[in-house]
Design a protein around this motif. Structure first.
Motif, PDB file in Angstrom:
ATOM      1  N   ALA A 286       0.816  -1.213   0.000  1.00 37.51           N
ATOM      2  CA  ALA A 286       0.000   0.000   0.000  1.00 37.51           C
ATOM      3  C   ALA A 286       0.850   1.264   0.000  1.00 37.51           C
ATOM      4  O   ALA A 286       0.348   2.349  -0.324  1.00 37.51           O
ATOM      5  N   THR A 287       2.116   1.148   0.351  1.00 33.35           N
ATOM      6  CA  THR A 287       3.008   2.308   0.327  1.00 33.35           C
ATOM      7  C   THR A 287       3.134   2.881  -1.076  1.00 33.35           C
ATOM      8  O   THR A 287       3.317   4.095  -1.250  1.00 33.35           O
ATOM      9  N   PHE A 288       3.037   2.033  -2.075  1.00 31.14           N
ATOM     10  CA  PHE A 288       3.177   2.472  -3.458  1.00 31.14           C
ATOM     11  C   PHE A 288       1.838   2.988  -3.982  1.00 31.14           C
ATOM     12  O   PHE A 288       0.774   2.433  -3.674  1.00 31.14           O
ATOM     13  N   VAL A 289       1.927   4.050  -4.778  1.00 26.83           N
ATOM     14  CA  VAL A 289       0.726   4.733  -5.280  1.00 26.83           C
ATOM     15  C   VAL A 289       0.755   4.708  -6.809  1.00 26.83           C
ATOM     16  O   VAL A 289       1.269   5.639  -7.452  1.00 26.83           O
ATOM     17  N   PRO A 290       0.210   3.675  -7.436  1.00 28.89           N
ATOM     18  CA  PRO A 290       0.207   3.632  -8.901  1.00 28.89           C
ATOM     19  C   PRO A 290      -0.690   4.723  -9.476  1.00 28.89           C
ATOM     20  O   PRO A 290      -1.740   5.034  -8.911  1.00 28.89           O
ATOM     21  N   PRO A 291      -0.307   5.324 -10.575  1.00 30.31           N
ATOM     22  CA  PRO A 291      -1.176   6.309 -11.224  1.00 30.31           C
ATOM     23  C   PRO A 291      -2.484   5.636 -11.649  1.00 30.31           C
ATOM     24  O   PRO A 291      -2.489   4.457 -12.018  1.00 30.31           O
ATOM     25  N   ASN A 341       6.859   4.986  -9.353  1.00 30.96           N
ATOM     26  CA  ASN A 341       7.764   5.571  -8.359  1.00 30.96           C
ATOM     27  C   ASN A 341       7.626   7.085  -8.304  1.00 30.96           C
ATOM     28  O   ASN A 341       7.719   7.689  -7.231  1.00 30.96           O
ATOM     29  N   LYS A 342       7.405   7.707  -9.446  1.00 30.15           N
ATOM     30  CA  LYS A 342       7.223   9.163  -9.469  1.00 30.15           C
ATOM     31  C   LYS A 342       5.988   9.557  -8.675  1.00 30.15           C
ATOM     32  O   LYS A 342       6.003  10.533  -7.916  1.00 30.15           O
ATOM     33  N   SER A 343       4.918   8.781  -8.829  1.00 24.74           N
ATOM     34  CA  SER A 343       3.697   9.057  -8.078  1.00 24.74           C
ATOM     35  C   SER A 343       3.876   8.728  -6.599  1.00 24.74           C
ATOM     36  O   SER A 343       3.393   9.453  -5.719  1.00 24.74           O
ATOM     37  N   THR A 344       4.600   7.658  -6.302  1.00 26.75           N
ATOM     38  CA  THR A 344       4.792   7.229  -4.916  1.00 26.75           C
ATOM     39  C   THR A 344       5.650   8.206  -4.123  1.00 26.75           C
ATOM     40  O   THR A 344       5.301   8.610  -3.000  1.00 26.75           O
ATOM     41  N   ALA A 368      18.086   2.595  -6.950  1.00 29.39           N
ATOM     42  CA  ALA A 368      17.949   1.167  -6.633  1.00 29.39           C
ATOM     43  C   ALA A 368      16.477   0.755  -6.634  1.00 29.39           C
ATOM     44  O   ALA A 368      16.121  -0.316  -7.153  1.00 29.39           O
ATOM     45  N   VAL A 369      15.615   1.587  -6.071  1.00 26.65           N
ATOM     46  CA  VAL A 369      14.180   1.289  -6.059  1.00 26.65           C
ATOM     47  C   VAL A 369      13.637   1.252  -7.489  1.00 26.65           C
ATOM     48  O   VAL A 369      12.802   0.411  -7.829  1.00 26.65           O
ATOM     49  N   ASP A 370      14.118   2.175  -8.324  1.00 27.07           N
ATOM     50  CA  ASP A 370      13.672   2.210  -9.720  1.00 27.07           C
ATOM     51  C   ASP A 370      13.938   0.874 -10.416  1.00 27.07           C
ATOM     52  O   ASP A 370      13.052   0.323 -11.093  1.00 27.07           O
ATOM     53  N   LYS A 371      15.151   0.373 -10.292  1.00 28.47           N
ATOM     54  CA  LYS A 371      15.489  -0.867 -10.998  1.00 28.47           C
ATOM     55  C   LYS A 371      14.906  -2.098 -10.313  1.00 28.47           C
ATOM     56  O   LYS A 371      14.661  -3.111 -10.975  1.00 28.47           O
ATOM     57  N   TRP A 372      14.688  -1.999  -9.008  1.00 30.02           N
ATOM     58  CA  TRP A 372      13.943  -3.096  -8.375  1.00 30.02           C
ATOM     59  C   TRP A 372      12.536  -3.163  -8.959  1.00 30.02           C
ATOM     60  O   TRP A 372      12.045  -4.249  -9.305  1.00 30.02           O
ATOM     61  N   MET A 373      11.884  -2.010  -9.080  1.00 26.73           N
ATOM     62  CA  MET A 373      10.525  -1.973  -9.608  1.00 26.73           C
ATOM     63  C   MET A 373      10.479  -2.491 -11.042  1.00 26.73           C
ATOM     64  O   MET A 373       9.600  -3.288 -11.403  1.00 26.73           O
ATOM     65  N   GLU A 374      11.431  -2.064 -11.863  1.00 26.45           N
ATOM     66  CA  GLU A 374      11.474  -2.514 -13.250  1.00 26.45           C
ATOM     67  C   GLU A 374      11.590  -4.036 -13.315  1.00 26.45           C
ATOM     68  O   GLU A 374      10.837  -4.698 -14.050  1.00 26.45           O
TER      69      GLU A 374
END
Length: 431
Positions: A286-291, A341-344, A368-374
């Motif tokens: 829930a921490t992540f906020v998808p557009p 990630n930009k929204s989160t 690091a979070v960016d490439k983990w997400m990818e």
């Protein structure tokens, strides 16, 4: 028709036909096969061999055009019961048939393979097929002109080869060579029709040049050829063969989920992969906020007036966008992951966050979070692209990808902690 068929059977370049067929199909299949099942990508892939073959086609056309001069058949041509222009027309038409047939063979093969599923957008394929046909005809016209106007056994062919090579290089530098067929682009039918008409006019002018006295090419011949070629050159240099398509409106395919992901109907082939990706988005903590909405590029655009008073179209101000390059899941996973990630993190929330003070260490944590997400969105595997990013960025990326290989619960725990910790440093509480 019998005379034309006789010229085809005796064409001095007839031996090139099987060679060029193999070359065309080799370029079509060995470069990539991700075009299968998508009409615009199929069309772009099938027309690309025209630029490579065009170099050799120009030389072959010059060789064919100079055959009477090499064999000293000027008197026989003059004594023929056919007018010189008719004989010249038969020779040029037979050369076109021999040299363009390999390209058309590649088009047919590509069409049949994608037609098995027959996705939307076959008209986009036809536009690219016409664009490649123009390239082939332009190569023949250039070679034929060199063969008519230049002396020598080999010099005309070498001149034609170098001429088309330099032309292709110039077109490549200006971005006029089509390498891919994204669904948001299409071949401009007006520009294509104009190009095909002008190259046809050029070849007609070459036919009507004096067909005798080839050993002494006159300045008048060169002048007529130059005047006939000038409009074609101006059109090729001054117009864009590929333009943006109109926005599709409601004619899109959308996937519902944590984010609504919409794509062009021509890309329906990628629906299963995008459904899997969207399912992974729904599993994020829930921490992540998808557009709420993520569109493929070109579906929505924003019109605005620039400082110069002209109207411009951009993607700014609309929902996040993603691209699908060569069918690679890494291409759209990177774009969609960046949007999440930009929204989160709230990178656009200047009212509640101050990202201008971002430290280098925290920047590396975000990388690091960016490439983990990818990597998480793709599922698994190694990236299918290379980069020249800085060492610091690549180290951070490696860390993120290593995290993605762990158990999912451990991945989510690490990602949540990184997001909360970094955001707490730069955003107001409650954001």
């Amino acid at each position: 028709m019998k005379a034309l068929w006789l010229h085809v059977r005796n064409s001095p370049v007839r031996w090139t036909l099987p060679v060029f067929v193999v070359l065309d199909l080799a370029v079509l299949f060995l470069r990539s096969r991700t075009w299968i099942g998508v009409w615009p990508e199929t069309g772009a892939a099938a027309q690309l061999p025209a630029y490579l073959m065009g170099i050799l086609v120009a030389g072959a056309a010059a060789w064919a055009a100079g055959a009477p001069s090499r064999h000293r058949l000027g008197e026989q041509v003059s004594a023929s019961r056919f007018p010189p222009a008719v004989s010249e027309g038969h020779r040029l038409a037979s050369t076109i048939i021999v040299l363009v047939t390999p390209y058309l063979t590649g088009q047919i093969v590509a069409f049949v393979i994608t037609a098995r599923t027959f996705p939307p957008g076959v008209h986009l394929f036809l536009g690219y097929a016409g664009l490649g046909l123009f390239v082939m005809l332009m190569a023949v016209a250039l070679g034929w002109a060199c063969g008519l106007l230049l002396d020598g056994q080999v010099f005309p062919a070498l001149t034609a080869v170098m001429g088309f090579f330099l032309l292709a290089a110039a077109l490549g530098r200006t971005g006029s060579i089509v390498l891919t067929g994204p669904p948001e682009s299409t071949v401009d039918p007006i520009a294509l029709t104009l190009r095909l008409g002008l190259v046809t006019a050029l070849m007609l002018a070459l036919i009507w040049l004096p067909a005798t006295d080839r050993d002494r090419p006159s300045g008048r011949k060169a002048l007529v050829a130059a005047v006939a070629a000038l409009p074609l050159v101006a059109t090729v240099v001054g117009t864009r063969p590929v333009v943006d398509r109109e926005q599709p409106g409601t004619n899109v395919i959308c996937l519902d989920g944590a984010s609504k992901i919409c794509i062009w109907p021509e890309h329906e082939k990628y629906l299963p992969q995008l459904q899997e990706l969207n399912a992974r988005i729904s599993l994020l903590p829930a921490t992540f906020v998808p557009p709420p909405l993520i569109n493929e590029a070109g579906i929505t655009k924003t019109r605005h007036i620039g400082p110069d008073g002209k109207e411009y179209i951009s993607y700014g101000g609309g929902p996040p966008i993603f691209y699908i390059f060569d069918g690679s899941p890494w291409s759209y996973a990177d774009d969609i992951g960046n949007a999440i990630n930009k929204s989160t993190f709230g990178f656009n929330d200047d009212q509640n966050c101050d990202w201008q003070e971002l430290s280098q260490s925290d920047q590396e944590r975000i990388w690091a979070v960016d490439k983990w997400m990818e990597t998480y969105l793709v599922g698994d595997g190694a990236p299918d692209y290379q980069t020249d990013a800085s060492n610091e960025m690549q180290v951070a990326w490696s860390k993120g990808r290593e995290i993605a290989s762990r158990a999912r619960v451990d991945q989510f725990r690490w990602a949540e902690q990184e997001v909360r910790d970094v955001r707490a440093r730069y955003c107001q509480p409650g954001r």
